[in-house]
Scaffold this active site. Structure first.
Site, short mmCIF file in Angstrom:
data_model
loop_
_atom_site.label_atom_id
_atom_site.label_comp_id
_atom_site.label_asym_id
_atom_site.label_seq_id
_atom_site.Cartn_x
_atom_site.Cartn_y
_atom_site.Cartn_z
CE LYS A 139 -3.78 -2.56 2.02
NZ LYS A 139 -4.48 -3.06 3.20
CD GLN A 164 -3.30 -4.54 6.34
OE1 GLN A 164 -3.17 -3.56 5.61
NE2 GLN A 164 -3.94 -5.62 5.95
CG ASP A 205 -9.96 -0.63 4.62
OD1 ASP A 205 -9.76 -0.87 3.40
OD2 ASP A 205 -9.34 -1.20 5.53
#
Ligand code: NDP
Length: 284
Positions: free
Chosen positions: A53, A97, A120
């Site tokens: 990422k 994460q 997200d």
């Protein structure tokens, strides 16, 4: 017959290329999109994803800042960090994460993220917007799945779509997006009776389970579009949820693992980060 491969790597590269051009324009107007990536503990898979990422951000001209926290981090410390990122004007997207170490309350952490920075798409406000058909951040993997299906030229409208898996991250939002595209959607899970029979009805079959080679050749309708989300380590090798070698003989289109859904997830994260930067700037 042998299925056509859906090249997620190539499609993701194309999307990143377009985004990079967009970021040049945005930066020249004085706005640098910024993504904060929070990682807790030292899970090797999480570390790999975070590095990918960050690399994608560098390539696109997006500012990225990593917050690597010890596995012993408390809920309070993590929530304090999220609150400070919510207020930080150089950060437009916050990505935590997952999975988090067991002692941390994942849902509370997700809910602490300001919905406008929830790139997200996992905050209940964004998931609710998806259910209600309103504007919001769509989770990255499901958004990528829809793009992969469309890249084959297959129209989703009116098709029988079977989603195997019902997680908040993949299964449920993917099912909702397929429904938004006017697919006729069935969601399967661990209690589904006769999974093979349900899967055989699918014109579009998406598997997000986490069990290597669960989807066998006899579960796939000839010509179906098969999207394999699974990432399973088997003898050190990455494998999907679909028995790829056998299923590719019957499917019309199929994603490989790796090189299918994974690269698209990252491309969609980049897209959401740019979107967050632009809309936060506009609403300042
Ligand atoms: P979860 O573990 O949260 O969900 C798995 C789902 O599969 C559950 O809904 C579960 O049902 C269902 N399931 C389990 N066993 C069966 C079975 N035998 N038959 C039918 N359904 C079953 O996983 P995620 O959704 O988070 O992830 C799924 C996979 O996708 C994993 O391999 C993950 O690593 C991968 N992944 C890949 C990404 C990428 O970018 N490539 C991104 C995100 C995930 P129930 O609800 O009843 O327990």
């Amino acid at each position: 017959m042998s299925a056509s491969l859906i090249d997620g790597k190539a499609l993701a590269a194309q999307i990143r290329g377009n985004l990079a051009e967009r970021v040049v324009g945005i930066r020249s107007a004085g706005l640098v999109p910024g993504l904060a990536v929070v990682i807790v503990g030292d899970d090797p898979a999480s570390r790999l994803y975070v590095n990918m990422k960050k690399r994608a951000c560098d390539e696109l001209g997006i500012y990225s800042r990593e917050h690597a926290l010890a596995a012993s981090t408390t809920q309070g410390e993590l929530l304090d960090l999220i609150r400070s990122l919510n207020e930080d004007s150089s950060i437009h997207g916050i990505l935590v994460q997952l999975p988090l170490p067991k002692h941390l309350d994942e849902q509370a952490v997700i809910e602490a993220i300001r919905p406008e920075k929830d790139v997200d798409g996992l905050h209940p406000q964004n998931l609710g917007a998806l259910v209600a058909g309103q504007e919001g951040f769509v989770p990255c993997t499901p958004a990528g799945i829809i793009k992969l299906i469309k890249s084959t030229g297959t129209e989703i409208q009116g098709k029988n779509c079977v989603m195997v898996g019902r997680s908040n991250i993949v299964g449920k939002p993917t099912a909702l997006l397929l429904l938004r595209e006017n697919g006729t959607v069935t969601i399967c899970h661990s209690r589904t009776v006769d999974l093979p029979a349900v899967c055989r009805q699918a014109d579009i079959l998406v598997a997000a389970v986490g069990k290597a080679a669960l989807i066998k050749r006899d579960m796939v309708k000839p010509g179906a579009v098969v999207i394999d989300v699974g990432t399973n380590r088997v003898d050190g090798k990455l494998m999907g949820d679909v028995d790829f070698e056998a299923v590719k003989e019957v499917a019309g289109y199929i994603t490989p693992v790796p090189g299918g859904v994974g690269p698209m997830t990252i491309a969609m994260l980049m897209e959401n980060t740019v979107k967050a930067a632009v809309s936060l700037q506009a609403n300042r």
